[in-house]
Enzyme design. Sequence first.
Site, PDB file in Angstrom:
ATOM      1  N   ASN A 121       4.992  21.593 -33.422  1.00 31.09           N
ATOM      2  CA  ASN A 121       4.745  21.311 -31.918  1.00 31.09           C
ATOM      3  C   ASN A 121       4.798  22.752 -31.143  1.00 31.09           C
ATOM      4  OD1 ASN A 121       4.577  18.985 -32.997  1.00 31.09           O
ATOM      5  ND2 ASN A 121       6.462  17.906 -31.804  1.00 31.09           N
ATOM      6  N   THR A 166     -32.637  25.716   3.249  1.00 32.41           N
ATOM      7  CA  THR A 166     -31.884  24.246   3.279  1.00 32.41           C
ATOM      8  C   THR A 166     -32.572  23.137   2.733  1.00 32.41           C
ATOM      9  OG1 THR A 166     -32.006  23.977   5.409  1.00 32.41           O
ATOM     10  CG2 THR A 166     -30.336  25.591   4.846  1.00 32.41           C
ATOM     11  N   HIS A 167     -31.948  21.967   2.212  1.00 31.58           N
ATOM     12  CA  HIS A 167     -32.607  20.834   1.776  1.00 31.58           C
ATOM     13  C   HIS A 167     -33.905  20.873   0.966  1.00 31.58           C
ATOM     14  CE1 HIS A 167     -30.014  18.899   5.037  1.00 31.58           C
ATOM     15  NE2 HIS A 167     -30.104  20.013   5.408  1.00 31.58           N
ATOM     16  N   SER A 288     -45.223  26.196 -25.356  1.00 32.60           N
ATOM     17  CA  SER A 288     -45.553  24.936 -25.957  1.00 32.60           C
ATOM     18  C   SER A 288     -46.195  24.884 -27.204  1.00 32.60           C
ATOM     19  CB  SER A 288     -46.177  24.105 -24.795  1.00 32.60           C
ATOM     20  OG  SER A 288     -46.894  23.078 -25.345  1.00 32.60           O
ATOM     21  N   LYS A 294     -48.751  27.641 -21.806  1.00 33.87           N
ATOM     22  CA  LYS A 294     -47.298  27.318 -20.902  1.00 33.87           C
ATOM     23  C   LYS A 294     -46.210  28.358 -21.399  1.00 33.87           C
ATOM     24  CE  LYS A 294     -45.661  24.182 -19.322  1.00 33.87           C
ATOM     25  NZ  LYS A 294     -45.157  22.828 -19.904  1.00 33.87           N
ATOM     26  N   ASN A 296     -42.422  28.345 -20.615  1.00 31.47           N
ATOM     27  CA  ASN A 296     -41.270  27.567 -20.097  1.00 31.47           C
ATOM     28  C   ASN A 296     -39.877  28.240 -19.850  1.00 31.47           C
ATOM     29  OD1 ASN A 296     -43.057  25.541 -20.058  1.00 31.47           O
ATOM     30  ND2 ASN A 296     -42.431  25.144 -22.334  1.00 31.47           N
ATOM     31  N   GLU A 301     -33.366  26.581 -18.413  1.00 38.31           N
ATOM     32  CA  GLU A 301     -32.952  24.990 -18.649  1.00 38.31           C
ATOM     33  C   GLU A 301     -31.786  24.705 -19.368  1.00 38.31           C
ATOM     34  OE1 GLU A 301     -36.706  23.191 -20.094  1.00 38.31           O
ATOM     35  OE2 GLU A 301     -37.658  24.453 -18.475  1.00 38.31           O
ATOM     36  N   TYR A 328       5.350  15.853 -27.534  1.00 35.84           N
ATOM     37  CA  TYR A 328       4.215  15.587 -28.193  1.00 35.84           C
ATOM     38  C   TYR A 328       3.712  14.292 -28.982  1.00 35.84           C
ATOM     39  CZ  TYR A 328       0.818  17.193 -32.012  1.00 35.84           C
ATOM     40  OH  TYR A 328      -0.250  17.370 -32.697  1.00 35.84           O
ATOM     41  N   GLN A 333      -3.946  17.092 -30.605  1.00 34.64           N
ATOM     42  CA  GLN A 333      -4.807  17.928 -31.124  1.00 34.64           C
ATOM     43  C   GLN A 333      -6.074  17.818 -30.764  1.00 34.64           C
ATOM     44  OE1 GLN A 333      -4.054  17.844 -35.730  1.00 34.64           O
ATOM     45  NE2 GLN A 333      -5.774  16.451 -35.902  1.00 34.64           N
ATOM     46  N   LYS A 336      -8.488  20.987 -29.121  1.00 34.78           N
ATOM     47  CA  LYS A 336      -8.917  21.850 -29.975  1.00 34.78           C
ATOM     48  C   LYS A 336     -10.444  22.253 -29.904  1.00 34.78           C
ATOM     49  CE  LYS A 336      -4.990  23.310 -31.526  1.00 34.78           C
ATOM     50  NZ  LYS A 336      -4.470  22.054 -31.045  1.00 34.78           N
TER      51      LYS A 336
HETATM   52  N1  ARG Z   1      -2.489  20.277 -35.913  1.00 32.61           N
HETATM   53  C1  ARG Z   1      -1.596  19.754 -34.911  1.00 32.61           C
HETATM   54  C2  ARG Z   1      -2.232  19.961 -33.573  1.00 32.61           C
HETATM   55  O1  ARG Z   1      -3.059  20.656 -33.340  1.00 32.61           O
HETATM   56  C3  ARG Z   1      -0.272  20.356 -35.274  1.00 32.61           C
HETATM   57  C4  ARG Z   1       1.009  19.786 -34.615  1.00 32.61           C
HETATM   58  C5  ARG Z   1       1.417  18.855 -35.527  1.00 32.61           C
HETATM   59  N2  ARG Z   1       2.610  18.143 -35.120  1.00 32.61           N
HETATM   60  C6  ARG Z   1       2.686  16.890 -35.347  1.00 32.61           C
HETATM   61  N3  ARG Z   1       4.004  16.766 -35.082  1.00 32.61           N
HETATM   62  N4  ARG Z   1       2.482  16.169 -36.111  1.00 32.61           N
HETATM   63  O2  ARG Z   1      -1.770  19.397 -32.445  1.00 32.61           O
END
Ligand code: ARG
Length: 469
Positions: A121, A166-167, A288, A294, A296, A301, A328, A333, A336
């Site tokens: 944690n 504007t607009h 295109s 074309k 583009n 975009e 926690y 998780q 990520k």
């Molecule tokens: N892979 C976990 C995460 O990204 C790590 C922490 C895991 N902790 C736990 N108490 N299971 O959060």
Amino acid sequence: MAGNAAASGDDGPKLWGGRFKKPLDSEMEKFNASIDYDKIMWSADIDGSIAYAKALAKTSIISAEERDKLCQGLELVRNEWKGGKFQIVASDEDIHTANERRLTELVGDVGRKLHTGRSRNDQVATDTRLWLRDRILAISAVLKEAISAFVEQAKVNQTVMLPGYTHLQRAQPIRWSHWLLCYASMLKRDFERLQEVYKRTNVLPLGSGALAGHPFDIDRDFLAMELNFDGITLNSLDGTSDRDFVSEFLFWSSLTSTHLSRMAEDLIIYSTKEFSFVTLADEYSTGSSLMPQKKNADSCELIRGRAGRLTGHLTGWLCTLKGLPLTYNKDLQEDKEPLFDAVETITSLIKISCGVIKTLTVNPDKMKAALSPEMLATDIAYYLVRKGVPFRDAHHVSGECVQLAESKNVDLDKLTVDDFLAVSTKFESDILQIFDYEKSMEQYNAKGGTGSKSIKWQIEVFTDWLKQN
Ligand code: ARG
């Protein structure tokens, strides 16, 4: 040996296996694992562990020799990652368990001491901050380059004029450099905001344990120094559960991409045949497969399109976070994948925007041709104000002039002095001199306006700022 057979898969025991009788369901094993994506943080994880081994040796938990063994072993693990030789096995749940498992294989039982008083944690919170802070520095450099591209283009195109909208209706004549410096202003704020995110990211949670704190009086200030953090988190519950730095970064990338998206939208409009104000370089356009004529503005975009993804990451993540009880929870998780993708996406959005601006061709004739005399209606009012007429009255008189021109079916600058006099006796023969776009823009020389002095001042401010940052 800890880690019992019951909680071992084919590839070895789980680091937390002690209290389990049965192994994980195979689908659950995949569902639970984050190694596929969090392995990106391998270097941060090793840095954190080396500092932690050193801090443990400052307590009586491990000896100096054990510390050295751990540090050497962690360097071996680092070399495996660096050389692309690190073998992930099925029981490696995440980068933290993978590195510790490999360390123990390499250095033997002493590897099993490394995690003393630490929890994944506080470890994952530390790794994520370490990883992100380096990315923030890299993004800051890319962003600065983009800002200077806008400023450079503003220098080169200082006098070019075009309709300001504007607009999306023609409003008043402005300079192209003014447009460029508007986006430079947004990106400058983004740069400054990012440095604020860095400050709150660069705070160390390590030493918070699972939630309650560290049982062996670890020197957290020493850890912070070793890892170049500006300080330590104040409260272990907060240290392990706080992800504000992730939320802030996701908001930051969402807002920055929103700025770039608005710029992209302007350029998409300005590069249409109907406008033809600018021509995107071939390097940033695509064709295109069916229509040979074309060209583009795909770069723009995609900038506009991907901004949506970044806002999605922010809102998705906040939904994950909002109901979590302290401290926690595995939901964390889920920070990520959006975080990693946001870093990659915003980096490429900034780089592509920078390239688009550096290579953009401006078509001053087309811009000028799009100016029309009614855009100077405000100037009629300002003319009268300069003759002492209160602005509200002047505005009204100017409106009557516009109406008169419309009823006569002529452009505003084709009204005669007598026509103007018929509307108000405040007009004099010099009224026709206001129909000059260049002169009109030169009224706006109060700092921040589109007048040439103000543009020079803006460029100076940006140039100084770029030198200082
Ligand atoms: N892979 C976990 C995460 O990204 C790590 C922490 C895991 N902790 C736990 N108490 N299971 O959060």
